[in-house]
Design a protein around this motif. Sequence first.
Motif, PDB file in Angstrom:
ATOM      1  N   TRP A  22      34.279 -34.966  -7.597  1.00 53.29           N
ATOM      2  CA  TRP A  22      35.419 -35.012  -8.536  1.00 53.29           C
ATOM      3  C   TRP A  22      36.648 -35.607  -7.861  1.00 53.29           C
ATOM      4  N   GLU A  23      36.906 -35.212  -6.621  1.00 54.05           N
ATOM      5  CA  GLU A  23      38.066 -35.725  -5.902  1.00 54.05           C
ATOM      6  C   GLU A  23      37.952 -37.226  -5.647  1.00 54.05           C
ATOM      7  N   VAL A  24      36.733 -37.689  -5.360  1.00 54.08           N
ATOM      8  CA  VAL A  24      36.524 -39.127  -5.162  1.00 54.08           C
ATOM      9  C   VAL A  24      36.823 -39.884  -6.449  1.00 54.08           C
ATOM     10  N   ASP A  25      36.461 -39.268  -7.590  1.00 55.77           N
ATOM     11  CA  ASP A  25      36.690 -39.926  -8.884  1.00 55.77           C
ATOM     12  C   ASP A  25      38.179 -39.951  -9.256  1.00 55.77           C
ATOM     13  N   VAL A  26      38.885 -38.832  -9.059  1.00 55.62           N
ATOM     14  CA  VAL A  26      40.257 -38.740  -9.548  1.00 55.62           C
ATOM     15  C   VAL A  26      41.296 -39.210  -8.534  1.00 55.62           C
ATOM     16  N   ASN A  27      40.942 -39.193  -7.253  1.00 55.07           N
ATOM     17  CA  ASN A  27      41.912 -39.587  -6.232  1.00 55.07           C
ATOM     18  C   ASN A  27      41.223 -40.334  -5.090  1.00 55.07           C
ATOM     19  N   PRO A  28      40.647 -41.493  -5.399  1.00 54.52           N
ATOM     20  CA  PRO A  28      39.907 -42.232  -4.371  1.00 54.52           C
ATOM     21  C   PRO A  28      40.755 -42.617  -3.158  1.00 54.52           C
ATOM     22  N   GLU A  29      42.031 -42.930  -3.380  1.00 53.45           N
ATOM     23  CA  GLU A  29      42.887 -43.326  -2.253  1.00 53.45           C
ATOM     24  C   GLU A  29      43.099 -42.166  -1.280  1.00 53.45           C
ATOM     25  N   GLY A  30      43.297 -40.977  -1.846  1.00 52.05           N
ATOM     26  CA  GLY A  30      43.480 -39.804  -1.000  1.00 52.05           C
ATOM     27  C   GLY A  30      42.229 -39.496  -0.193  1.00 52.05           C
ATOM     28  N   GLU A  31      41.060 -39.610  -0.844  1.00 53.77           N
ATOM     29  CA  GLU A  31      39.796 -39.351  -0.153  1.00 53.77           C
ATOM     30  C   GLU A  31      39.489 -40.443   0.874  1.00 53.77           C
ATOM     31  N   ARG A  32      39.892 -41.659   0.551  1.00 53.61           N
ATOM     32  CA  ARG A  32      39.701 -42.768   1.503  1.00 53.61           C
ATOM     33  C   ARG A  32      40.546 -42.533   2.760  1.00 53.61           C
ATOM     34  N   GLU A  33      41.747 -42.007   2.550  1.00 52.29           N
ATOM     35  CA  GLU A  33      42.614 -41.719   3.686  1.00 52.29           C
ATOM     36  C   GLU A  33      42.023 -40.600   4.558  1.00 52.29           C
ATOM     37  N   GLU A  34      41.343 -39.645   3.923  1.00 53.73           N
ATOM     38  CA  GLU A  34      40.692 -38.582   4.685  1.00 53.73           C
ATOM     39  C   GLU A  34      39.574 -39.149   5.549  1.00 53.73           C
ATOM     40  N   ILE A  35      38.806 -40.092   4.996  1.00 53.65           N
ATOM     41  CA  ILE A  35      37.753 -40.757   5.778  1.00 53.65           C
ATOM     42  C   ILE A  35      38.377 -41.492   6.960  1.00 53.65           C
ATOM     43  N   ARG A  36      39.475 -42.162   6.689  1.00 56.96           N
ATOM     44  CA  ARG A  36      40.166 -42.908   7.758  1.00 56.96           C
ATOM     45  C   ARG A  36      40.610 -41.952   8.874  1.00 56.96           C
ATOM     46  N   GLU A  57      20.119 -17.349   0.788  1.00 58.25           N
ATOM     47  CA  GLU A  57      19.879 -18.786   0.649  1.00 58.25           C
ATOM     48  C   GLU A  57      20.386 -19.308  -0.690  1.00 58.25           C
ATOM     49  N   LYS A  58      20.209 -18.496  -1.758  1.00 58.15           N
ATOM     50  CA  LYS A  58      20.674 -18.916  -3.085  1.00 58.15           C
ATOM     51  C   LYS A  58      22.196 -19.044  -3.092  1.00 58.15           C
ATOM     52  N   SER A  59      22.883 -18.094  -2.474  1.00 53.95           N
ATOM     53  CA  SER A  59      24.348 -18.138  -2.410  1.00 53.95           C
ATOM     54  C   SER A  59      24.810 -19.361  -1.623  1.00 53.95           C
ATOM     55  N   GLU A  60      24.102 -19.653  -0.527  1.00 54.56           N
ATOM     56  CA  GLU A  60      24.464 -20.811   0.284  1.00 54.56           C
ATOM     57  C   GLU A  60      24.268 -22.103  -0.501  1.00 54.56           C
ATOM     58  N   GLN A  61      23.152 -22.189  -1.232  1.00 52.25           N
ATOM     59  CA  GLN A  61      22.903 -23.381  -2.037  1.00 52.25           C
ATOM     60  C   GLN A  61      23.944 -23.535  -3.138  1.00 52.25           C
ATOM     61  N   ASP A  62      24.316 -22.419  -3.786  1.00 48.26           N
ATOM     62  CA  ASP A  62      25.330 -22.476  -4.841  1.00 48.26           C
ATOM     63  C   ASP A  62      26.671 -22.939  -4.270  1.00 48.26           C
ATOM     64  N   TYR A  63      26.989 -22.453  -3.083  1.00 53.34           N
ATOM     65  CA  TYR A  63      28.238 -22.845  -2.432  1.00 53.34           C
ATOM     66  C   TYR A  63      28.230 -24.337  -2.113  1.00 53.34           C
ATOM     67  N   ILE A  64      27.124 -24.806  -1.547  1.00 57.67           N
ATOM     68  CA  ILE A  64      27.010 -26.229  -1.199  1.00 57.67           C
ATOM     69  C   ILE A  64      27.117 -27.094  -2.454  1.00 57.67           C
ATOM     70  N   LYS A  65      26.456 -26.657  -3.525  1.00 56.36           N
ATOM     71  CA  LYS A  65      26.496 -27.414  -4.777  1.00 56.36           C
ATOM     72  C   LYS A  65      27.917 -27.501  -5.328  1.00 56.36           C
ATOM     73  N   SER A  66      28.634 -26.375  -5.292  1.00 55.30           N
ATOM     74  CA  SER A  66      29.993 -26.369  -5.828  1.00 55.30           C
ATOM     75  C   SER A  66      30.919 -27.246  -4.983  1.00 55.30           C
ATOM     76  N   GLU A  67      30.750 -27.222  -3.659  1.00 53.04           N
ATOM     77  CA  GLU A  67      31.572 -28.044  -2.789  1.00 53.04           C
ATOM     78  C   GLU A  67      31.269 -29.526  -2.975  1.00 53.04           C
ATOM     79  N   ARG A  68      30.001 -29.857  -3.203  1.00 56.22           N
ATOM     80  CA  ARG A  68      29.640 -31.259  -3.438  1.00 56.22           C
ATOM     81  C   ARG A  68      30.225 -31.755  -4.750  1.00 56.22           C
ATOM     82  N   GLU A  69      30.171 -30.904  -5.768  1.00 59.10           N
ATOM     83  CA  GLU A  69      30.754 -31.278  -7.067  1.00 59.10           C
ATOM     84  C   GLU A  69      32.260 -31.483  -6.932  1.00 59.10           C
ATOM     85  N   ARG A  70      32.913 -30.628  -6.134  1.00 55.82           N
ATOM     86  CA  ARG A  70      34.351 -30.773  -5.931  1.00 55.82           C
ATOM     87  C   ARG A  70      34.677 -32.082  -5.221  1.00 55.82           C
ATOM     88  N   GLU A  71      33.908 -32.412  -4.191  1.00 57.38           N
ATOM     89  CA  GLU A  71      34.153 -33.658  -3.461  1.00 57.38           C
ATOM     90  C   GLU A  71      33.928 -34.872  -4.361  1.00 57.38           C
TER      91      GLU A  71
END
Length: 271
Positions: A116-130, A100-114
């Motif tokens: 960061w991507e929203v901050d540095v490349n909002p247009e690219g992330e917006r296109e992914e939502i689209r 469970e700890k490994s899963e939580q750490d993985y989820i946390k790291s993936e959320r932080e990455r997402e």
Amino acid sequence: MSFKKTRIQLAREAFKRRDLSLHQMAHDPKKIGQEPWHKTEAGRYIGSAVYGASDGIVTTFAVVAGVAGAQLDPKIVLIMGFANLFADGFSMAVGDYLSEKSEQDYIKSEREREAWEVDVNPEGEREEIREIYKRKGLKGEKLEQMVELITSDKELWIDTMMKEELGIMEDEGSSPLKSAIVTFLSFVIAGFMPLVAYVFASLVPFFSQNMFLSASLITAATLFVVGSLRQMVTGVNWLIGGLEMLLVGGLSATVAYGIGYLLRTVFNVVI
């Protein structure tokens, strides 16, 4: 005290019965608005409790059956049984915690990455939502409205990327430590049941005269109860769940008993 069913329990019961009136009761707007969406503190750890208990009783009774099959001194049941009970219980709890700890750490790291991507490349992330909602069938103005709605809220945006792009469902309230403790306690408590007849043999004449039979009967009853409780996690019929667990436990015990008997016959062990 009356037991008040939660909205999700009502919905599940309505589905099983195909009962529309019960379904409507579960989807009463007042209930939807008032009841928390997330798991309750107790409900969150039901899975750990049930599976910990089932593993505990099966593994401990396998030890009892193996010793009985080899016709060893009943005292060895207590030595091996308790050693197995606490060692395996601790091992399972540690494994549960690390998983469970490994899963939580993985989820946390993936959320932080997402984030960061929203901050540095909002247009690219917006296109992914689209693209995500385009594949779901939205197009034109409705698609653009959905994209605008989601990307207007950063947390909602990240939540959507976590679920729709990565397939990650977050459970913010879960605790790896609590899950491990529940697993350990349920493993030890249920796993103790096959040893009851041996522990209290000096106090109960029937136990002293029929140790393995008594252990088998107590174990069978506990297996059925634990198996029935699986319906709280899996939704399976309680009778089927109980019988399945009883069958699995019985097969494990039969194998252990047979191996113990075979080893004693082959090696002519005398203790």
